[in-house]
Design a protein around this motif. Sequence first.
Motif, PDB file in Angstrom:
ATOM      1  N   GLU A  11       0.806  -1.219   0.000  1.00 17.92           N
ATOM      2  CA  GLU A  11       0.000   0.000   0.000  1.00 17.92           C
ATOM      3  C   GLU A  11       0.843   1.275   0.000  1.00 17.92           C
ATOM      4  O   GLU A  11       0.435   2.297  -0.549  1.00 17.92           O
ATOM      5  CB  GLU A  11      -0.984  -0.003   1.190  1.00 17.92           C
ATOM      6  N   THR A  12       2.029   1.221   0.589  1.00 17.81           N
ATOM      7  CA  THR A  12       2.908   2.390   0.624  1.00 17.81           C
ATOM      8  C   THR A  12       3.322   2.784  -0.788  1.00 17.81           C
ATOM      9  O   THR A  12       3.216   3.940  -1.186  1.00 17.81           O
ATOM     10  CB  THR A  12       4.154   2.093   1.481  1.00 17.81           C
ATOM     11  N   TYR A  13       3.810   1.815  -1.546  1.00 20.45           N
ATOM     12  CA  TYR A  13       4.243   2.097  -2.911  1.00 20.45           C
ATOM     13  C   TYR A  13       3.057   2.273  -3.868  1.00 20.45           C
ATOM     14  O   TYR A  13       3.159   3.006  -4.852  1.00 20.45           O
ATOM     15  CB  TYR A  13       5.180   1.002  -3.415  1.00 20.45           C
ATOM     16  N   ALA A  14       1.945   1.632  -3.596  1.00 17.97           N
ATOM     17  CA  ALA A  14       0.763   1.784  -4.449  1.00 17.97           C
ATOM     18  C   ALA A  14       0.275   3.234  -4.428  1.00 17.97           C
ATOM     19  O   ALA A  14      -0.115   3.779  -5.465  1.00 17.97           O
ATOM     20  CB  ALA A  14      -0.346   0.836  -4.010  1.00 17.97           C
ATOM     21  N   LYS A  15       0.308   3.866  -3.255  1.00 11.01           N
ATOM     22  CA  LYS A  15      -0.116   5.270  -3.141  1.00 11.01           C
ATOM     23  C   LYS A  15       0.732   6.180  -4.007  1.00 11.01           C
ATOM     24  O   LYS A  15       0.264   7.216  -4.464  1.00 11.01           O
ATOM     25  CB  LYS A  15      -0.027   5.739  -1.684  1.00 11.01           C
ATOM     26  N   ALA A  16       1.997   5.807  -4.218  1.00 10.31           N
ATOM     27  CA  ALA A  16       2.907   6.630  -5.012  1.00 10.31           C
ATOM     28  C   ALA A  16       2.847   6.290  -6.496  1.00 10.31           C
ATOM     29  O   ALA A  16       3.531   6.912  -7.303  1.00 10.31           O
ATOM     30  CB  ALA A  16       4.338   6.440  -4.507  1.00 10.31           C
ATOM     31  N   GLY A  17       2.033   5.299  -6.872  1.00  6.22           N
ATOM     32  CA  GLY A  17       1.909   4.937  -8.275  1.00  6.22           C
ATOM     33  C   GLY A  17       3.059   4.110  -8.814  1.00  6.22           C
ATOM     34  O   GLY A  17       3.292   4.072 -10.019  1.00  6.22           O
ATOM     35  N   LEU A  18       3.780   3.429  -7.943  1.00  3.13           N
ATOM     36  CA  LEU A  18       4.887   2.579  -8.374  1.00  3.13           C
ATOM     37  C   LEU A  18       4.331   1.314  -9.010  1.00  3.13           C
ATOM     38  O   LEU A  18       3.374   0.722  -8.513  1.00  3.13           O
ATOM     39  CB  LEU A  18       5.778   2.222  -7.173  1.00  3.13           C
ATOM     40  N   ARG A  19       4.912   0.910 -10.145  1.00  2.00           N
ATOM     41  CA  ARG A  19       4.540  -0.323 -10.828  1.00  2.00           C
ATOM     42  C   ARG A  19       5.767  -1.214 -10.920  1.00  2.00           C
ATOM     43  O   ARG A  19       6.894  -0.731 -10.927  1.00  2.00           O
ATOM     44  CB  ARG A  19       4.040  -0.034 -12.252  1.00  2.00           C
ATOM     45  N   THR A  20       5.532  -2.522 -11.007  1.00  2.00           N
ATOM     46  CA  THR A  20       6.634  -3.471 -11.118  1.00  2.00           C
ATOM     47  C   THR A  20       6.397  -4.413 -12.288  1.00  2.00           C
ATOM     48  O   THR A  20       5.264  -4.636 -12.710  1.00  2.00           O
ATOM     49  CB  THR A  20       6.778  -4.326  -9.841  1.00  2.00           C
ATOM     50  N   GLY A  21       7.477  -4.964 -12.762  1.00  4.11           N
ATOM     51  CA  GLY A  21       7.422  -5.989 -13.788  1.00  4.11           C
ATOM     52  C   GLY A  21       8.632  -6.875 -13.613  1.00  4.11           C
ATOM     53  O   GLY A  21       9.685  -6.421 -13.159  1.00  4.11           O
ATOM     54  N   ALA A  22       8.502  -8.144 -13.942  1.00  5.51           N
ATOM     55  CA  ALA A  22       9.614  -9.071 -13.750  1.00  5.51           C
ATOM     56  C   ALA A  22       9.885  -9.874 -15.011  1.00  5.51           C
ATOM     57  O   ALA A  22       8.965 -10.282 -15.718  1.00  5.51           O
ATOM     58  CB  ALA A  22       9.314 -10.023 -12.598  1.00  5.51           C
TER      59      ALA A  22
END
Length: 159
Positions: free
Chosen positions: A107-118
């Motif tokens: 939730e911390t990174y989601a609020k900042a709009g961070l996305r991930t891919g692997a």
Amino acid sequence: MRRPIIRRALPLALAAAGLLLLAPAPTAATPTAVQAPTQDVLVTEGGTRLALVSCALRNTGTGWHIIDDKGHTPSGCTSVVQHADHLELRHPVGAVRVSSLTVTVDETYAKAGLRTGASVGFDLSRIYLHSGAAGTAPLNPANVAASSGNLWVVGYLRL
């Protein structure tokens, strides 16, 4: 033409979410290791053996590491290496095929709009962090930090 706006908006979004945007740091050459790696194997009704690859990753400002404490236990993950454009998660479980692996933000990174891919392999996966418009270059993981923000990794690799 939107890139300057995105570059200015990212620090503001991270700050609003209580995250740190650090100045560029040198790339870590040495992986941070988990002391005693654990490997869990699941067996399907048909007899297929799957290695569970899972962990929580965190950077509080001193580099990314696998959390292994009273509340977090990794499985199959031995180290994480921080590169200029991605994280390299090592999981030498003896896989012969990839079934699946996902990386999600908390939730911390989601609020900042961070996305991930692997990009997933048998022995290691490369994890990319993105923010802003689609198609932008990956973020330098050294510049993304939070006191309690995690990336959650879970996957199954066929043995």
